[in-house]
Design a protein around this motif. Structure first.
Motif, PDB file in Angstrom:
ATOM      1  N   SER A 272      -3.889   9.053  15.464  1.00  0.00           N
ATOM      2  CA  SER A 272      -2.441   8.838  15.411  1.00  0.00           C
ATOM      3  C   SER A 272      -2.106   7.476  14.798  1.00  0.00           C
ATOM      4  O   SER A 272      -0.940   7.161  14.618  1.00  0.00           O
ATOM      5  N   PHE A 273      -3.134   6.693  14.468  1.00  0.00           N
ATOM      6  CA  PHE A 273      -2.867   5.423  13.781  1.00  0.00           C
ATOM      7  C   PHE A 273      -2.546   5.712  12.316  1.00  0.00           C
ATOM      8  O   PHE A 273      -2.876   6.779  11.804  1.00  0.00           O
ATOM      9  N   PRO A 274      -1.898   4.775  11.627  1.00  0.00           N
ATOM     10  CA  PRO A 274      -1.488   5.027  10.245  1.00  0.00           C
ATOM     11  C   PRO A 274      -2.668   5.258   9.289  1.00  0.00           C
ATOM     12  O   PRO A 274      -3.633   4.500   9.288  1.00  0.00           O
ATOM     13  N   MET A 275      -2.556   6.325   8.528  1.00  0.00           N
ATOM     14  CA  MET A 275      -3.491   6.615   7.444  1.00  0.00           C
ATOM     15  C   MET A 275      -2.676   6.499   6.157  1.00  0.00           C
ATOM     16  O   MET A 275      -1.520   6.908   6.109  1.00  0.00           O
ATOM     17  N   PHE A 276      -3.307   5.955   5.138  1.00  0.00           N
ATOM     18  CA  PHE A 276      -2.608   5.702   3.891  1.00  0.00           C
ATOM     19  C   PHE A 276      -3.154   6.576   2.774  1.00  0.00           C
ATOM     20  O   PHE A 276      -4.058   7.378   2.981  1.00  0.00           O
TER      21      PHE A 276
ATOM     22  N   LEU B 146      -5.506   0.509  10.597  1.00  0.00           N
ATOM     23  CA  LEU B 146      -5.002   1.088   9.354  1.00  0.00           C
ATOM     24  C   LEU B 146      -6.152   1.754   8.616  1.00  0.00           C
ATOM     25  O   LEU B 146      -7.134   1.104   8.267  1.00  0.00           O
ATOM     26  N   GLY B 147      -6.036   3.062   8.387  1.00  0.00           N
ATOM     27  CA  GLY B 147      -7.083   3.819   7.711  1.00  0.00           C
ATOM     28  C   GLY B 147      -6.748   4.078   6.248  1.00  0.00           C
ATOM     29  O   GLY B 147      -5.632   4.497   5.934  1.00  0.00           O
ATOM     30  N   PHE B 148      -7.732   3.820   5.392  1.00  0.00           N
ATOM     31  CA  PHE B 148      -7.569   4.025   3.955  1.00  0.00           C
ATOM     32  C   PHE B 148      -8.650   4.973   3.453  1.00  0.00           C
ATOM     33  O   PHE B 148      -9.789   4.558   3.236  1.00  0.00           O
ATOM     34  N   PRO B 149      -8.323   6.262   3.295  1.00  0.00           N
ATOM     35  CA  PRO B 149      -9.304   7.213   2.785  1.00  0.00           C
ATOM     36  C   PRO B 149      -9.847   6.775   1.421  1.00  0.00           C
ATOM     37  O   PRO B 149      -9.098   6.265   0.585  1.00  0.00           O
ATOM     38  N   CYS B 150     -11.141   6.974   1.255  1.00  0.00           N
ATOM     39  CA  CYS B 150     -11.809   6.588   0.012  1.00  0.00           C
ATOM     40  C   CYS B 150     -12.835   7.666  -0.332  1.00  0.00           C
ATOM     41  O   CYS B 150     -13.541   8.144   0.550  1.00  0.00           O
ATOM     42  N   ASP B 151     -12.897   8.015  -1.597  1.00  0.00           N
ATOM     43  CA  ASP B 151     -13.780   9.101  -2.044  1.00  0.00           C
ATOM     44  C   ASP B 151     -14.897   8.572  -2.946  1.00  0.00           C
ATOM     45  O   ASP B 151     -15.503   9.327  -3.684  1.00  0.00           O
ATOM     46  N   GLN B 152     -15.167   7.270  -2.885  1.00  0.00           N
ATOM     47  CA  GLN B 152     -16.125   6.669  -3.814  1.00  0.00           C
ATOM     48  C   GLN B 152     -17.583   6.824  -3.413  1.00  0.00           C
ATOM     49  O   GLN B 152     -18.457   6.543  -4.208  1.00  0.00           O
TER      50      GLN B 152
ATOM     51  N   GLU C  59      -3.091  15.499   2.227  1.00  0.00           N
ATOM     52  CA  GLU C  59      -2.555  16.226   3.387  1.00  0.00           C
ATOM     53  C   GLU C  59      -3.697  16.825   4.206  1.00  0.00           C
ATOM     54  O   GLU C  59      -3.653  16.836   5.437  1.00  0.00           O
ATOM     55  N   GLN C  60      -4.704  17.333   3.516  1.00  0.00           N
ATOM     56  CA  GLN C  60      -5.866  17.895   4.190  1.00  0.00           C
ATOM     57  C   GLN C  60      -6.605  16.795   4.956  1.00  0.00           C
ATOM     58  O   GLN C  60      -7.076  17.007   6.077  1.00  0.00           O
ATOM     59  N   THR C  61      -6.677  15.624   4.368  1.00  0.00           N
ATOM     60  CA  THR C  61      -7.322  14.484   5.023  1.00  0.00           C
ATOM     61  C   THR C  61      -6.605  14.125   6.320  1.00  0.00           C
ATOM     62  O   THR C  61      -7.232  14.019   7.377  1.00  0.00           O
ATOM     63  N   THR C  62      -5.295  13.928   6.240  1.00  0.00           N
ATOM     64  CA  THR C  62      -4.562  13.502   7.429  1.00  0.00           C
ATOM     65  C   THR C  62      -4.590  14.579   8.512  1.00  0.00           C
ATOM     66  O   THR C  62      -4.734  14.263   9.698  1.00  0.00           O
TER      67      THR C  62
ATOM     68  N   VAL D 157       0.865  -1.185   0.000  1.00  0.00           N
ATOM     69  CA  VAL D 157       0.000   0.000   0.000  1.00  0.00           C
ATOM     70  C   VAL D 157       0.902   1.234   0.000  1.00  0.00           C
ATOM     71  O   VAL D 157       2.120   1.117   0.133  1.00  0.00           O
ATOM     72  N   GLN D 158       0.291   2.389  -0.132  1.00  0.00           N
ATOM     73  CA  GLN D 158       1.076   3.625  -0.157  1.00  0.00           C
ATOM     74  C   GLN D 158       0.710   4.528   1.006  1.00  0.00           C
ATOM     75  O   GLN D 158      -0.468   4.701   1.326  1.00  0.00           O
ATOM     76  N   LYS D 159       1.744   5.118   1.593  1.00  0.00           N
ATOM     77  CA  LYS D 159       1.543   6.170   2.587  1.00  0.00           C
ATOM     78  C   LYS D 159       1.055   7.412   1.844  1.00  0.00           C
ATOM     79  O   LYS D 159       1.162   7.481   0.615  1.00  0.00           O
ATOM     80  N   PRO D 160       0.572   8.415   2.560  1.00  0.00           N
ATOM     81  CA  PRO D 160       0.138   9.649   1.890  1.00  0.00           C
ATOM     82  C   PRO D 160       1.219  10.292   1.019  1.00  0.00           C
ATOM     83  O   PRO D 160       0.921  10.919   0.021  1.00  0.00           O
ATOM     84  N   ASN D 161       2.493  10.086   1.380  1.00  0.00           N
ATOM     85  CA  ASN D 161       3.596  10.652   0.588  1.00  0.00           C
ATOM     86  C   ASN D 161       3.999   9.735  -0.576  1.00  0.00           C
ATOM     87  O   ASN D 161       5.026   9.945  -1.198  1.00  0.00           O
ATOM     88  N   HIS D 162       3.213   8.710  -0.829  1.00  0.00           N
ATOM     89  CA  HIS D 162       3.393   7.727  -1.915  1.00  0.00           C
ATOM     90  C   HIS D 162       4.508   6.722  -1.662  1.00  0.00           C
ATOM     91  O   HIS D 162       4.832   5.938  -2.537  1.00  0.00           O
ATOM     92  N   GLU D 163       5.082   6.735  -0.479  1.00  0.00           N
ATOM     93  CA  GLU D 163       6.074   5.724  -0.119  1.00  0.00           C
ATOM     94  C   GLU D 163       5.357   4.374  -0.005  1.00  0.00           C
ATOM     95  O   GLU D 163       4.281   4.281   0.585  1.00  0.00           O
ATOM     96  N   GLU D 164       5.966   3.351  -0.584  1.00  0.00           N
ATOM     97  CA  GLU D 164       5.373   2.014  -0.572  1.00  0.00           C
ATOM     98  C   GLU D 164       5.575   1.352   0.801  1.00  0.00           C
ATOM     99  O   GLU D 164       6.647   1.466   1.392  1.00  0.00           O
TER     100      GLU D 164
END
Length: 157
Positions: free
Chosen positions: A88-92, A59-65, A75-78, A8-15
């Motif tokens: 403070s848990f990981p958001m992706f 683990l949180g995965f923002p979704c806009d569907q 960045e606004q989401t996090t 998966v990818q972090k918000p900064n696109h790091e795998e």
């Protein structure tokens, strides 16, 4: 196969390879900051705080569907989640959970635990509980409050 096969990818696109979570139970959630269910972030954070030292990883995965209820800018989401709900848990990075562009992790999760009527995710805050071996053990409806998952979490810690 297990969830450990996925990246998966972090918000900064790091795998991030989910194998880095081996041996830890996971609660994987598709989230949306502007959803009426967004106050569940507080309950998810509480689970993170209460069981994180025992190994649980939320683990949180923002979704806009679903009715475009997520910010365009990750960045606004996090920031929104941190400021308004203390997350403070990981958001992706944002993912798609249905359709042709479904993220492979969510395709796997849906295939392992179908919903009431179909495998498709019907709304924000669908939750998947994964055991320490990476197996999907339960799926929860968007309206299931995080505190109602607590007993199931305790049983796999």
């Amino acid at each position: 196969m297990t969830v450990y096969e996925y990246t998966v990818q972090k918000p900064n696109h790091e795998e991030v390879n989910l194998a880095s979570y081996k041996g830890k139970p996971l609660l994987i959630v598709n989230t949306a900051s502007k959803c009426g269910l967004a106050p569940q972030f507080e309950g998810l954070q509480k689970l993170h705080e209460n069981y994180g030292d025992k190994g649980l990883q939320v683990l949180g995965f923002p979704c806009d569907q679903f009715n475009n209820q997520e910010f365009d800018d990750i960045e606004q989401t996090t920031e929104h989640c941190k400021v308004n709900y203390g997350v403070s848990f990981p958001m992706f990075a944002k993912v798609k959970v249905n359709g042709k562009e479904t993220h492979p992790l969510f395709e796997y999760l849906k295939n392992q635990q179908k919903g009431m009527l179909s495998k498709e995710i019907k709304w924000n805050f669908t939750k998947f509980l994964v055991d320490k071996e990476g197996n999907v053990v339960k799926r929860y409806a968007p309206t299931t409050p995080p505190d109602k998952i607590e007993e199931d979490i305790k049983s796999i810690l």
